[in-house]
Design a protein around this motif. Structure first.
Motif, PDB file in Angstrom:
ATOM      1  N   LEU A 120      18.677  23.873  38.412  1.00 56.22           N
ATOM      2  CA  LEU A 120      17.531  24.519  37.781  1.00 56.22           C
ATOM      3  C   LEU A 120      17.914  25.928  37.321  1.00 56.22           C
ATOM      4  CD1 LEU A 120      14.621  23.452  40.146  1.00 56.22           C
ATOM      5  CD2 LEU A 120      15.395  22.380  38.034  1.00 56.22           C
ATOM      6  N   PRO A 121      17.244  26.440  36.289  1.00 54.99           N
ATOM      7  CA  PRO A 121      17.593  27.765  35.766  1.00 54.99           C
ATOM      8  C   PRO A 121      17.557  28.885  36.808  1.00 54.99           C
ATOM      9  CG  PRO A 121      16.104  26.656  34.254  1.00 54.99           C
ATOM     10  CD  PRO A 121      16.197  25.799  35.490  1.00 54.99           C
ATOM     11  N   ASP A 122      16.678  28.760  37.814  1.00 57.10           N
ATOM     12  CA  ASP A 122      16.607  29.810  38.840  1.00 57.10           C
ATOM     13  C   ASP A 122      17.636  29.621  39.946  1.00 57.10           C
ATOM     14  OD1 ASP A 122      15.561  27.697  40.292  1.00 57.10           O
ATOM     15  OD2 ASP A 122      13.586  28.603  40.571  1.00 57.10           O
ATOM     16  N   GLY A 123      18.402  28.532  39.882  1.00 57.97           N
ATOM     17  CA  GLY A 123      19.484  28.290  40.836  1.00 57.97           C
ATOM     18  C   GLY A 123      19.032  27.847  42.212  1.00 57.97           C
ATOM     19  N   THR A 124      17.754  27.526  42.389  1.00 58.59           N
ATOM     20  CA  THR A 124      17.249  27.194  43.717  1.00 58.59           C
ATOM     21  C   THR A 124      17.645  25.800  44.193  1.00 58.59           C
ATOM     22  OG1 THR A 124      15.158  26.457  42.743  1.00 58.59           O
ATOM     23  CG2 THR A 124      15.271  28.732  43.566  1.00 58.59           C
ATOM     24  N   ARG A 125      17.851  24.867  43.248  1.00 59.70           N
ATOM     25  CA  ARG A 125      18.201  23.506  43.627  1.00 59.70           C
ATOM     26  C   ARG A 125      18.679  22.753  42.389  1.00 59.70           C
ATOM     27  NH1 ARG A 125      13.478  19.746  42.891  1.00 59.70           N
ATOM     28  NH2 ARG A 125      11.844  21.006  41.945  1.00 59.70           N
ATOM     29  N   ALA A 126      19.117  21.540  42.634  1.00 61.05           N
ATOM     30  CA  ALA A 126      19.519  20.662  41.538  1.00 61.05           C
ATOM     31  C   ALA A 126      18.594  19.449  41.529  1.00 61.05           C
ATOM     32  CB  ALA A 126      20.961  20.218  41.713  1.00 61.05           C
ATOM     33  N   VAL A 127      18.475  18.823  40.372  1.00 65.36           N
ATOM     34  CA  VAL A 127      17.663  17.614  40.249  1.00 65.36           C
ATOM     35  C   VAL A 127      18.533  16.486  39.706  1.00 65.36           C
ATOM     36  CG1 VAL A 127      15.446  18.776  39.960  1.00 65.36           C
ATOM     37  CG2 VAL A 127      16.836  18.275  37.959  1.00 65.36           C
ATOM     38  N   GLU A 128      18.156  15.276  40.066  1.00 59.82           N
ATOM     39  CA  GLU A 128      18.821  14.081  39.559  1.00 59.82           C
ATOM     40  C   GLU A 128      18.010  13.581  38.372  1.00 59.82           C
ATOM     41  OE1 GLU A 128      19.933   9.564  41.085  1.00 59.82           O
ATOM     42  OE2 GLU A 128      19.299  11.073  42.538  1.00 59.82           O
ATOM     43  N   ILE A 129      18.659  13.421  37.236  1.00 61.89           N
ATOM     44  CA  ILE A 129      17.995  12.947  36.027  1.00 61.89           C
ATOM     45  C   ILE A 129      18.624  11.609  35.649  1.00 61.89           C
ATOM     46  CG2 ILE A 129      17.328  13.491  33.657  1.00 61.89           C
ATOM     47  CD1 ILE A 129      18.003  16.461  34.326  1.00 61.89           C
ATOM     48  N   THR A 130      17.856  10.551  35.805  1.00 64.99           N
ATOM     49  CA  THR A 130      18.360   9.210  35.509  1.00 64.99           C
ATOM     50  C   THR A 130      18.047   8.833  34.062  1.00 64.99           C
ATOM     51  OG1 THR A 130      16.318   8.155  36.279  1.00 64.99           O
ATOM     52  CG2 THR A 130      18.072   8.478  37.910  1.00 64.99           C
ATOM     53  N   GLU A 131      18.714   7.807  33.592  1.00 63.60           N
ATOM     54  CA  GLU A 131      18.495   7.270  32.244  1.00 63.60           C
ATOM     55  C   GLU A 131      18.696   8.332  31.159  1.00 63.60           C
ATOM     56  OE1 GLU A 131      14.776   5.080  32.080  1.00 63.60           O
ATOM     57  OE2 GLU A 131      15.015   4.527  34.189  1.00 63.60           O
ATOM     58  N   THR A 132      19.657   9.216  31.377  1.00 64.18           N
ATOM     59  CA  THR A 132      19.954  10.287  30.428  1.00 64.18           C
ATOM     60  C   THR A 132      20.846   9.764  29.311  1.00 64.18           C
ATOM     61  OG1 THR A 132      19.844  11.882  32.235  1.00 64.18           O
ATOM     62  CG2 THR A 132      20.916  12.618  30.209  1.00 64.18           C
ATOM     63  N   ASN A 146      13.180  10.709  30.239  1.00 71.98           N
ATOM     64  CA  ASN A 146      11.923  10.673  29.489  1.00 71.98           C
ATOM     65  C   ASN A 146      10.793  11.372  30.228  1.00 71.98           C
ATOM     66  OD1 ASN A 146      12.969   9.383  27.251  1.00 71.98           O
ATOM     67  ND2 ASN A 146      12.543   7.343  28.055  1.00 71.98           N
ATOM     68  N   GLU A 147      10.717  11.204  31.547  1.00 71.96           N
ATOM     69  CA  GLU A 147       9.690  11.901  32.327  1.00 71.96           C
ATOM     70  C   GLU A 147       9.877  13.410  32.225  1.00 71.96           C
ATOM     71  OE1 GLU A 147      10.333  10.217  36.190  1.00 71.96           O
ATOM     72  OE2 GLU A 147       8.965   8.551  35.837  1.00 71.96           O
ATOM     73  N   LEU A 148      11.115  13.870  32.338  1.00 73.23           N
ATOM     74  CA  LEU A 148      11.403  15.297  32.221  1.00 73.23           C
ATOM     75  C   LEU A 148      10.979  15.836  30.858  1.00 73.23           C
ATOM     76  CD1 LEU A 148      12.733  17.974  33.154  1.00 73.23           C
ATOM     77  CD2 LEU A 148      14.866  17.083  32.199  1.00 73.23           C
ATOM     78  N   MET A 149      11.348  15.120  29.813  1.00 77.70           N
ATOM     79  CA  MET A 149      11.093  15.612  28.463  1.00 77.70           C
ATOM     80  C   MET A 149       9.613  15.569  28.081  1.00 77.70           C
ATOM     81  SD  MET A 149      14.021  16.664  27.932  1.00 77.70           S
ATOM     82  CE  MET A 149      13.815  17.337  26.308  1.00 77.70           C
ATOM     83  N   THR A 150       8.795  14.819  28.802  1.00 75.48           N
ATOM     84  CA  THR A 150       7.370  14.756  28.491  1.00 75.48           C
ATOM     85  C   THR A 150       6.518  15.596  29.433  1.00 75.48           C
ATOM     86  OG1 THR A 150       7.119  12.721  29.772  1.00 75.48           O
ATOM     87  CG2 THR A 150       7.531  12.486  27.395  1.00 75.48           C
TER      88      THR A 150
END
Length: 92
Positions: free
Chosen positions: A23-35, A75-79
């Motif tokens: 994440l931009p604030d560096g607090t954690r990472a996220v898993e983004i599937t179907e990219t 898709n969830e992220l982008m919406t």
């Protein structure tokens, strides 16, 4: 057909892949599937186009990341609802 930028020998094809993004604030990472991703048949490299990288990074700046789960689809992220209309810190 496009040539792989890593091995410069194989051809690349479009695939969906799972990526991990800080994440931009560096607090954690996220898993983004179907990219949307690219894959080389020769060296097996998987990577995202510059356009997809920019879309993900811009979206992460524009949403409330506290509402973002540890795992989401592209898709969830982008919406997700944006707090701002655009990334005012992108001067490109």
């Amino acid at each position: 057909m496009a040539i792989c930028p890593w091995c410069e020998a194989g051809t690349i094809s479009s695939v969906s892949d799972t990526v991990y993004w800080e994440l931009p604030d560096g607090t954690r990472a996220v898993e983004i599937t179907e990219t949307p991703s690219l894959a080389c048949a020769n060296c097996q490299a998987k990577f995202q186009s510059d356009e997809i990288v920019k879309e993900i990074e811009n979206q992460l700046f524009l949403i409330d990341t506290k509402l973002l789960e540890k795992k989401t689809t592209y898709n969830e992220l982008m919406t997700m609802k944006r707090l701002l209309k655009r990334n005012y810190f992108d001067f490109s």
